[in-house]
Design a protein around this motif. Structure first.
Motif, PDB file in Angstrom:
ATOM      1  N   GLU A  62      11.858   3.443  13.265  1.00  0.00           N
ATOM      2  CA  GLU A  62      10.752   2.666  13.814  1.00  0.00           C
ATOM      3  C   GLU A  62       9.978   2.068  12.647  1.00  0.00           C
ATOM      4  OE1 GLU A  62       6.604   3.190  16.377  1.00  0.00           O
ATOM      5  OE2 GLU A  62       8.058   4.844  16.286  1.00  0.00           O
ATOM      6  N   LEU A  63       9.698   0.772  12.721  1.00  0.00           N
ATOM      7  CA  LEU A  63       8.981   0.084  11.647  1.00  0.00           C
ATOM      8  C   LEU A  63       7.559  -0.217  12.103  1.00  0.00           C
ATOM      9  CD1 LEU A  63       9.116  -1.171   8.835  1.00  0.00           C
ATOM     10  CD2 LEU A  63       9.957  -3.283   9.877  1.00  0.00           C
ATOM     11  N   ASP A  64       6.591   0.344  11.394  1.00  0.00           N
ATOM     12  CA  ASP A  64       5.170   0.146  11.688  1.00  0.00           C
ATOM     13  C   ASP A  64       4.605  -0.799  10.630  1.00  0.00           C
ATOM     14  OD1 ASP A  64       2.491   0.254  12.234  1.00  0.00           O
ATOM     15  OD2 ASP A  64       2.242   2.385  11.821  1.00  0.00           O
ATOM     16  N   VAL A  65       4.257  -2.022  11.042  1.00  0.00           N
ATOM     17  CA  VAL A  65       3.772  -3.048  10.112  1.00  0.00           C
ATOM     18  C   VAL A  65       2.278  -3.263  10.326  1.00  0.00           C
ATOM     19  CG1 VAL A  65       4.005  -5.432   9.353  1.00  0.00           C
ATOM     20  CG2 VAL A  65       6.010  -4.192  10.189  1.00  0.00           C
ATOM     21  N   GLN A  66       1.511  -3.164   9.254  1.00  0.00           N
ATOM     22  CA  GLN A  66       0.079  -3.433   9.337  1.00  0.00           C
ATOM     23  C   GLN A  66      -0.284  -4.514   8.317  1.00  0.00           C
ATOM     24  OE1 GLN A  66      -2.637  -0.161   9.752  1.00  0.00           O
ATOM     25  NE2 GLN A  66      -1.072   1.168  10.641  1.00  0.00           N
ATOM     26  N   ILE A  67      -1.076  -5.486   8.771  1.00  0.00           N
ATOM     27  CA  ILE A  67      -1.389  -6.670   7.967  1.00  0.00           C
ATOM     28  C   ILE A  67      -2.672  -6.479   7.154  1.00  0.00           C
ATOM     29  CG2 ILE A  67      -2.012  -9.113   8.093  1.00  0.00           C
ATOM     30  CD1 ILE A  67      -0.232  -9.292  10.586  1.00  0.00           C
ATOM     31  N   PHE A  68      -2.610  -6.908   5.889  1.00  0.00           N
ATOM     32  CA  PHE A  68      -3.763  -6.890   4.995  1.00  0.00           C
ATOM     33  C   PHE A  68      -4.011  -8.311   4.496  1.00  0.00           C
ATOM     34  CE2 PHE A  68      -2.515  -2.557   5.176  1.00  0.00           C
ATOM     35  CZ  PHE A  68      -3.618  -1.785   4.830  1.00  0.00           C
ATOM     36  N   ASP A  69      -5.280  -8.640   4.270  1.00  0.00           N
ATOM     37  CA  ASP A  69      -5.642  -9.998   3.860  1.00  0.00           C
ATOM     38  C   ASP A  69      -5.931 -10.124   2.367  1.00  0.00           C
ATOM     39  OD1 ASP A  69      -5.428 -11.013   6.451  1.00  0.00           O
ATOM     40  OD2 ASP A  69      -7.467 -10.385   6.943  1.00  0.00           O
ATOM     41  N   ASP A  70      -5.771  -9.027   1.624  1.00  0.00           N
ATOM     42  CA  ASP A  70      -6.055  -9.089   0.202  1.00  0.00           C
ATOM     43  C   ASP A  70      -4.875  -8.536  -0.591  1.00  0.00           C
ATOM     44  OD1 ASP A  70      -6.817  -6.359   1.156  1.00  0.00           O
ATOM     45  OD2 ASP A  70      -7.221  -6.071  -0.974  1.00  0.00           O
ATOM     46  N   TYR A  71      -5.004  -8.554  -1.919  1.00  0.00           N
ATOM     47  CA  TYR A  71      -3.909  -8.118  -2.782  1.00  0.00           C
ATOM     48  C   TYR A  71      -4.174  -6.755  -3.445  1.00  0.00           C
ATOM     49  CZ  TYR A  71      -1.530 -12.674  -2.742  1.00  0.00           C
ATOM     50  OH  TYR A  71      -0.829 -13.804  -2.387  1.00  0.00           O
ATOM     51  N   VAL A  72      -5.259  -6.099  -3.023  1.00  0.00           N
ATOM     52  CA  VAL A  72      -5.603  -4.818  -3.647  1.00  0.00           C
ATOM     53  C   VAL A  72      -5.293  -3.636  -2.729  1.00  0.00           C
ATOM     54  CG1 VAL A  72      -7.481  -3.423  -4.614  1.00  0.00           C
ATOM     55  CG2 VAL A  72      -7.379  -5.880  -5.094  1.00  0.00           C
ATOM     56  N   GLN A  73      -5.818  -3.667  -1.528  1.00  0.00           N
ATOM     57  CA  GLN A  73      -5.645  -2.539  -0.618  1.00  0.00           C
ATOM     58  C   GLN A  73      -4.185  -2.198  -0.302  1.00  0.00           C
ATOM     59  OE1 GLN A  73      -7.929  -0.265   0.435  1.00  0.00           O
ATOM     60  NE2 GLN A  73      -9.097  -1.347  -1.139  1.00  0.00           N
ATOM     61  N   PRO A  74      -3.289  -3.190  -0.158  1.00  0.00           N
ATOM     62  CA  PRO A  74      -1.893  -2.825   0.128  1.00  0.00           C
ATOM     63  C   PRO A  74      -1.283  -1.930  -0.941  1.00  0.00           C
ATOM     64  CG  PRO A  74      -2.249  -5.146   0.566  1.00  0.00           C
ATOM     65  CD  PRO A  74      -3.497  -4.649  -0.124  1.00  0.00           C
ATOM     66  N   ASN A  75      -1.702  -2.101  -2.180  1.00  0.00           N
ATOM     67  CA  ASN A  75      -1.210  -1.227  -3.249  1.00  0.00           C
ATOM     68  C   ASN A  75      -1.895   0.132  -3.221  1.00  0.00           C
ATOM     69  OD1 ASN A  75       0.802  -2.757  -4.429  1.00  0.00           O
ATOM     70  ND2 ASN A  75      -0.576  -3.769  -5.858  1.00  0.00           N
ATOM     71  N   MET A  76      -3.178   0.152  -2.929  1.00  0.00           N
ATOM     72  CA  MET A  76      -3.914   1.409  -2.931  1.00  0.00           C
ATOM     73  C   MET A  76      -3.444   2.343  -1.813  1.00  0.00           C
ATOM     74  SD  MET A  76      -5.578   0.910  -5.607  1.00  0.00           S
ATOM     75  CE  MET A  76      -6.498   2.448  -5.657  1.00  0.00           C
ATOM     76  N   VAL A  77      -3.111   1.794  -0.645  1.00  0.00           N
ATOM     77  CA  VAL A  77      -2.682   2.659   0.467  1.00  0.00           C
ATOM     78  C   VAL A  77      -1.275   3.214   0.246  1.00  0.00           C
ATOM     79  CG1 VAL A  77      -4.208   1.590   2.167  1.00  0.00           C
ATOM     80  CG2 VAL A  77      -1.885   0.680   1.866  1.00  0.00           C
ATOM     81  N   VAL A  78      -0.479   2.530  -0.565  1.00  0.00           N
ATOM     82  CA  VAL A  78       0.837   3.072  -0.927  1.00  0.00           C
ATOM     83  C   VAL A  78       0.680   4.135  -2.004  1.00  0.00           C
ATOM     84  CG1 VAL A  78       3.097   2.545  -1.926  1.00  0.00           C
ATOM     85  CG2 VAL A  78       2.093   1.002  -0.233  1.00  0.00           C
ATOM     86  N   GLU A  79      -0.191   3.877  -2.956  1.00  0.00           N
ATOM     87  CA  GLU A  79      -0.465   4.868  -4.008  1.00  0.00           C
ATOM     88  C   GLU A  79      -0.997   6.167  -3.417  1.00  0.00           C
ATOM     89  OE1 GLU A  79      -1.050   6.513  -7.895  1.00  0.00           O
ATOM     90  OE2 GLU A  79       0.155   4.809  -7.190  1.00  0.00           O
TER      91      GLU A  79
END
Length: 317
Positions: free
Chosen positions: A104-121
């Motif tokens: 199952e693929l859960d995709v969530q959209i982000f509008d900036d270039y910082v938070q997507p990296n922080m939530v993976v970290e």
């Protein structure tokens, strides 16, 4: 005479009582076998219905198991942070292919270039899909994160697009051009301006160039540095805008049709700025991430990208 009549009446009543008792006993004897037979019939019918239902349930269950098969087994959920366009759109197309493999693929959209990296970290997300390797490396260096490339999926030609003016020969003294302000994308924008004769950069500035590296600027063009998502929003206020492919798409532009100039597929910038699936170091070989990357690099997804974006997004093969 009276005695005789009384005797006859007594005899008649006795006969009637005897007859009544005999009739009751006979009826009881006859009814019992009929009732037993009815019970046996009902039980047999119920048994037959029950057997049929059980048989049907068994058949249905067998068919369901056969339809599900090994590929129908759930393997888990892959949680991905992504930019809306084109990344989330590509991921949405990949959902069906991954589901067929049990993911199952859960995709969530982000509008900036910082938070997507922080939530993976932080481990809240398994991966993100929005950035190229130079940005990823620069982010790790500045933020102390531990993100790695799990697979290159596509690149988006960087383009120079109309703002208040539609052609480069309309560019006038002191005009303004908006560019992204993050290190890697600003360099990419400046290189594109240099390729089109608007400015000249210092030798060796290359992929780390900033406005401080502008050596020649014949028309004193003002370079307006903005967060990448803000660039398309000022297109009606500046002469030209230089945008990442995903933000150009959101603004309704397609590089191959609308850009005044854009990176060619064989340019150094295009091959350097491949958009990747990024994960926290150590997770790049996990089963879910490998499945995700394989699907995104499949022929089915490549065809989808080519048909939908018409050159604005180019799949890596």
């Amino acid at each position: 005479m009276k005695k005789c009549m009384a005797l006859l009446l007594t005899l008649a009543l006795s006969a009637g009582v005897l007859a009544g008792c005999g009739s009751k006993e006979d009826n009881t004897t006859t009814a019992a076998p009929q009732t037993e037979a009815a019970d046996q019939g009902t039980t047999a019918a119920a048994d037959e219905v029950g057997t049929t239902a059980a048989d049907e349930a068994a058949t249905t269950g067998a068919a369901g198991d056969e339809t599900a098969g090994p590929s129908g087994e759930s393997k888990g959920t892959i949680k991905v942070a992504a930019s809306a366009t084109p990344h989330a759109e590509i991921l949405e197309e990949a959902k069906t292919l991954l589901a067929a493999e049990g993911w199952e693929l859960d995709v969530q959209i982000f509008d900036d270039y910082v938070q997507p990296n922080m939530v993976v970290e932080s481990g809240d997300f398994d991966a993100n899909y929005f950035q190229h390797i130079p940005y990823l490396d620069d982010f790790n260096d500045k933020q102390g994160t531990h993100l790695v490339n799990a697979g290159g999926i596509h690149y988006e030609p960087f383009g120079l697009y109309p703002g208040t003016k539609n052609a480069l020969d309309e560019l006038a003294e002191g005009d303004t051009i908006a560019v992204p302000n993050d290190t890697t994308n600003e360099a990419r924008a400046l290189l594109l301006l240099q390729d089109n004769g608007i400015i000249t950069l210092k030798e060796g500035a290359d992929l780390m160039a900033t406005v401080k590296d502008i050596e020649e600027n014949p028309k004193n063009i003002k370079i307006q540095e903005l967060e990448a998502a803000q660039v398309p929003r000022v297109k009606d206020e500046v002469a030209f805008v230089v945008m990442n492919g995903n933000y150009a798409l959101q603004a309704g532009y397609v590089a191959s049709k609308d850009a005044i100039a854009y990176e060619q597929a064989d340019s150094k910038a295009a091959t350097t700025y491949v958009n990747v699936i990024a994960v926290k170091e150590g997770n790049e070989a996990s089963e879910g991430i490998k499945a995700l990357v394989d699907v995104l690099k499949s022929e089915e997804i490549a065809s989808f990208i080519e048909e939908k974006y018409q050159g604005a997004v180019v799949p890596m093969k």
